[in-house]
Design a protein around this motif. Structure first.
Motif, PDB file in Angstrom:
ATOM      1  N   LYS A  32       0.932  -1.229   0.072  1.00 26.99           N
ATOM      2  CA  LYS A  32       0.105  -0.018   0.008  1.00 26.99           C
ATOM      3  C   LYS A  32       1.008   1.341   0.029  1.00 26.99           C
ATOM      4  O   LYS A  32       0.504   2.222  -0.914  1.00 26.99           O
ATOM      5  CB  LYS A  32      -0.948  -0.003   1.233  1.00 26.99           C
ATOM      6  CG  LYS A  32      -1.860   0.931   1.182  1.00 26.99           C
ATOM      7  CD  LYS A  32      -2.613   1.103   2.474  1.00 26.99           C
ATOM      8  CE  LYS A  32      -3.622   2.261   2.656  1.00 26.99           C
ATOM      9  NZ  LYS A  32      -4.355   2.428   3.469  1.00 26.99           N
ATOM     10  N   SER A  33       1.851   1.336   0.953  1.00 30.91           N
ATOM     11  CA  SER A  33       2.678   2.515   0.937  1.00 30.91           C
ATOM     12  C   SER A  33       3.537   2.689  -0.377  1.00 30.91           C
ATOM     13  O   SER A  33       3.572   3.889  -0.854  1.00 30.91           O
ATOM     14  CB  SER A  33       3.550   2.469   2.117  1.00 30.91           C
ATOM     15  OG  SER A  33       4.773   2.253   1.812  1.00 30.91           O
ATOM     16  N   THR A  35       2.575   1.670  -3.534  1.00 28.94           N
ATOM     17  CA  THR A  35       1.821   2.050  -4.890  1.00 28.94           C
ATOM     18  C   THR A  35       0.829   3.138  -4.621  1.00 28.94           C
ATOM     19  O   THR A  35       0.291   3.611  -5.612  1.00 28.94           O
ATOM     20  CB  THR A  35       0.848   0.682  -5.023  1.00 28.94           C
ATOM     21  OG1 THR A  35       0.166   0.272  -3.900  1.00 28.94           O
ATOM     22  CG2 THR A  35       1.965  -0.619  -5.442  1.00 28.94           C
ATOM     23  N   THR A  36       0.537   3.377  -3.497  1.00 30.78           N
ATOM     24  CA  THR A  36      -0.505   4.638  -3.160  1.00 30.78           C
ATOM     25  C   THR A  36      -0.118   5.997  -4.065  1.00 30.78           C
ATOM     26  O   THR A  36       1.085   5.989  -3.956  1.00 30.78           O
ATOM     27  CB  THR A  36      -0.729   4.955  -1.793  1.00 30.78           C
ATOM     28  OG1 THR A  36      -1.426   3.849  -1.204  1.00 30.78           O
ATOM     29  CG2 THR A  36      -1.639   6.180  -1.597  1.00 30.78           C
ATOM     30  N   ASN A  37      -1.032   6.439  -4.793  1.00 35.61           N
ATOM     31  CA  ASN A  37      -0.962   7.436  -5.359  1.00 35.61           C
ATOM     32  C   ASN A  37      -0.144   7.436  -6.873  1.00 35.61           C
ATOM     33  O   ASN A  37       0.287   8.210  -7.609  1.00 35.61           O
ATOM     34  CB  ASN A  37      -0.317   8.708  -4.876  1.00 35.61           C
ATOM     35  CG  ASN A  37      -1.050   9.217  -3.910  1.00 35.61           C
ATOM     36  OD1 ASN A  37      -2.211   9.307  -3.571  1.00 35.61           O
ATOM     37  ND2 ASN A  37      -0.309   9.731  -2.430  1.00 35.61           N
ATOM     38  N   HIS A  38      -0.164   6.165  -7.232  1.00 39.58           N
ATOM     39  CA  HIS A  38       0.663   5.750  -8.394  1.00 39.58           C
ATOM     40  C   HIS A  38      -0.261   5.161  -9.376  1.00 39.58           C
ATOM     41  O   HIS A  38      -1.399   4.634  -9.045  1.00 39.58           O
ATOM     42  CB  HIS A  38       1.891   4.818  -8.049  1.00 39.58           C
ATOM     43  CG  HIS A  38       3.080   5.775  -7.363  1.00 39.58           C
ATOM     44  ND1 HIS A  38       3.941   6.500  -8.206  1.00 39.58           N
ATOM     45  CD2 HIS A  38       3.463   5.512  -6.190  1.00 39.58           C
ATOM     46  CE1 HIS A  38       4.717   6.996  -7.291  1.00 39.58           C
ATOM     47  NE2 HIS A  38       4.412   6.467  -6.033  1.00 39.58           N
ATOM     48  N   HIS A  39       0.085   4.875 -10.654  1.00 35.36           N
ATOM     49  CA  HIS A  39      -0.558   3.818 -11.309  1.00 35.36           C
ATOM     50  C   HIS A  39      -0.449   2.793 -11.146  1.00 35.36           C
ATOM     51  O   HIS A  39       1.064   2.355 -10.998  1.00 35.36           O
ATOM     52  CB  HIS A  39      -0.271   4.432 -12.962  1.00 35.36           C
ATOM     53  CG  HIS A  39      -1.033   5.636 -13.511  1.00 35.36           C
ATOM     54  ND1 HIS A  39      -0.809   6.743 -13.117  1.00 35.36           N
ATOM     55  CD2 HIS A  39      -1.683   5.720 -14.767  1.00 35.36           C
ATOM     56  CE1 HIS A  39      -1.660   7.866 -13.594  1.00 35.36           C
ATOM     57  NE2 HIS A  39      -2.089   6.979 -14.837  1.00 35.36           N
ATOM     58  N   PRO A  55      -8.049   1.919  -3.120  1.00 33.74           N
ATOM     59  CA  PRO A  55      -8.179   3.357  -3.011  1.00 33.74           C
ATOM     60  C   PRO A  55      -6.915   4.159  -3.410  1.00 33.74           C
ATOM     61  O   PRO A  55      -5.827   3.562  -3.095  1.00 33.74           O
ATOM     62  CB  PRO A  55      -8.278   3.624  -1.575  1.00 33.74           C
ATOM     63  CG  PRO A  55      -8.267   2.222  -0.751  1.00 33.74           C
ATOM     64  CD  PRO A  55      -8.119   1.307  -1.964  1.00 33.74           C
ATOM     65  N   ASN A  56      -6.977   5.369  -3.982  1.00 33.70           N
ATOM     66  CA  ASN A  56      -5.894   6.118  -4.198  1.00 33.70           C
ATOM     67  C   ASN A  56      -4.958   5.676  -5.116  1.00 33.70           C
ATOM     68  O   ASN A  56      -3.787   6.070  -5.063  1.00 33.70           O
ATOM     69  CB  ASN A  56      -5.287   6.843  -2.954  1.00 33.70           C
ATOM     70  CG  ASN A  56      -6.268   7.253  -2.014  1.00 33.70           C
ATOM     71  OD1 ASN A  56      -7.333   8.167  -2.241  1.00 33.70           O
ATOM     72  ND2 ASN A  56      -6.148   6.810  -0.758  1.00 33.70           N
ATOM     73  N   ARG A  57      -5.155   4.911  -5.975  1.00 37.71           N
ATOM     74  CA  ARG A  57      -4.499   4.420  -7.204  1.00 37.71           C
ATOM     75  C   ARG A  57      -5.230   4.433  -8.517  1.00 37.71           C
ATOM     76  O   ARG A  57      -6.399   3.971  -8.603  1.00 37.71           O
ATOM     77  CB  ARG A  57      -3.876   2.795  -6.841  1.00 37.71           C
ATOM     78  CG  ARG A  57      -2.760   3.061  -5.848  1.00 37.71           C
ATOM     79  CD  ARG A  57      -2.762   1.842  -5.161  1.00 37.71           C
ATOM     80  NE  ARG A  57      -3.495   1.687  -3.657  1.00 37.71           N
ATOM     81  CZ  ARG A  57      -3.577   1.135  -2.699  1.00 37.71           C
ATOM     82  NH1 ARG A  57      -2.506   0.157  -2.581  1.00 37.71           N
ATOM     83  NH2 ARG A  57      -4.313   1.105  -1.535  1.00 37.71           N
ATOM     84  N   THR A  58      -4.577   4.751  -9.375  1.00 40.66           N
ATOM     85  CA  THR A  58      -5.035   4.550 -10.765  1.00 40.66           C
ATOM     86  C   THR A  58      -4.950   3.141 -11.377  1.00 40.66           C
ATOM     87  O   THR A  58      -3.781   2.938 -11.520  1.00 40.66           O
ATOM     88  CB  THR A  58      -4.426   5.782 -11.966  1.00 40.66           C
ATOM     89  OG1 THR A  58      -4.661   6.828 -11.075  1.00 40.66           O
ATOM     90  CG2 THR A  58      -5.107   5.627 -12.987  1.00 40.66           C
ATOM     91  N   HIS A  59      -5.982   2.577 -11.648  1.00 39.01           N
ATOM     92  CA  HIS A  59      -5.978   1.225 -12.140  1.00 39.01           C
ATOM     93  C   HIS A  59      -5.953   1.129 -13.579  1.00 39.01           C
ATOM     94  O   HIS A  59      -6.672   1.601 -14.176  1.00 39.01           O
ATOM     95  CB  HIS A  59      -7.407   0.483 -11.647  1.00 39.01           C
ATOM     96  CG  HIS A  59      -7.310   0.196 -10.155  1.00 39.01           C
ATOM     97  ND1 HIS A  59      -7.248   1.407  -9.283  1.00 39.01           N
ATOM     98  CD2 HIS A  59      -7.249  -0.756  -9.404  1.00 39.01           C
ATOM     99  CE1 HIS A  59      -7.507   0.770  -7.971  1.00 39.01           C
ATOM    100  NE2 HIS A  59      -7.458  -0.276  -8.054  1.00 39.01           N
TER     101      HIS A  59
END
Ligand SMILES: NC(=O)c1ccc[n+]([C@@H]2O[C@H](COP(=O)([O-])OP(=O)(O)OC[C@H]3O[C@@H](n4cnc5c(N)ncnc54)[C@H](OP(=O)(O)O)[C@@H]3O)[C@@H](O)[C@H]2O)c1
Length: 160
Positions: A32-33, A35-39, A55-59
């Motif tokens: 989580k830490s 990948t968060t805020n990343h694609h 949450p907070n990731r672009t899939h």
């Protein structure tokens, strides 16, 4: 950078019946830490293994289906297109599963592996890493405890 992230057993097992076969809460936290805020790039099956989008990731989902359109996700039909939709000057993560790790390996700059020190019955496996191509630059051992049934090691590889 294109960073591959995977938890891999001693026999290269990744999962079974479209699910993971171990539960390592600290590894989830690390995932989580990082990948968060990343694609995050994944195969359609891995996307469907989640109860809901992370949450907070672009899939970015790779599929051959041309009518696949889960809300809020980017859908593409190749690894090349998946990488092309990711911001160029940021880290993006390849998060699996087995088919996508195989496709993405030639495009990957860094591999973050959580090596799970156990052998599992599985139906999905991580590709064999060619030690002539990859250099282990970091390794952090973690030992089993009341929340973690297996010892596990965080390993970082960079392309030689
Ligand atoms: N241990 C870990 O770190 C980890 C991480 C992620 C996943 N997993 C596990 O891995 C398993 C899922 O992996 P998987 O290998 O079965 O599936 P996957 O790689 O997640 O997804 C496979 C799907 O991707 C699409 N695809 C594959 N190659 C393609 C290509 N060349 N062009 C376009 N689309 C393509 C297809 O979707 P369509 O069928 O829709 O066309 C295919 O069915 C689960 O057990 C999961 O829990 C483990």
């Amino acid at each position: 950078m294109i960073i591959m992230i995977a938890a891999v057993a001693e026999n290269n097992a990744l999962g079974k019946n479209n699910d993971l076969v171990w539960h390592l809460p600290n590894d989830f936290k690390r995932f989580k830490s990082l990948t968060t805020n990343h694609h995050i790039i994944m195969g359609r099956k891995t996307f469907e293994s989640f109860p809901k989008p992370l949450p907070n990731r672009t899939h970015v989902i790779i599929t051959r289906q041309n009518d696949y359109n889960p809300e809020g996700c980017i859908v593409v039909d190749s690894i090349e297109k998946a990488i092309a939709v990711c911001p160029e000057n940021e880290d993006s993560y390849i998060i699996g599963g087995g088919e996508i790790y195989n496709l993405a390996l030639p495009f990957t700059d860094i591999i973050e592996i959580t090596k799970v020190h156990h052998t599992f019955d599985a139906d999905t496996f991580f590709p064999k890493i060619n030690e002539n191509e990859w250099l282990l630059v970091e390794s952090e051992e973690n030992f089993k405890d009341d929340k973690h049934l297996y010892d596990y090691t965080y390993e970082t590889y960079i392309r030689k």
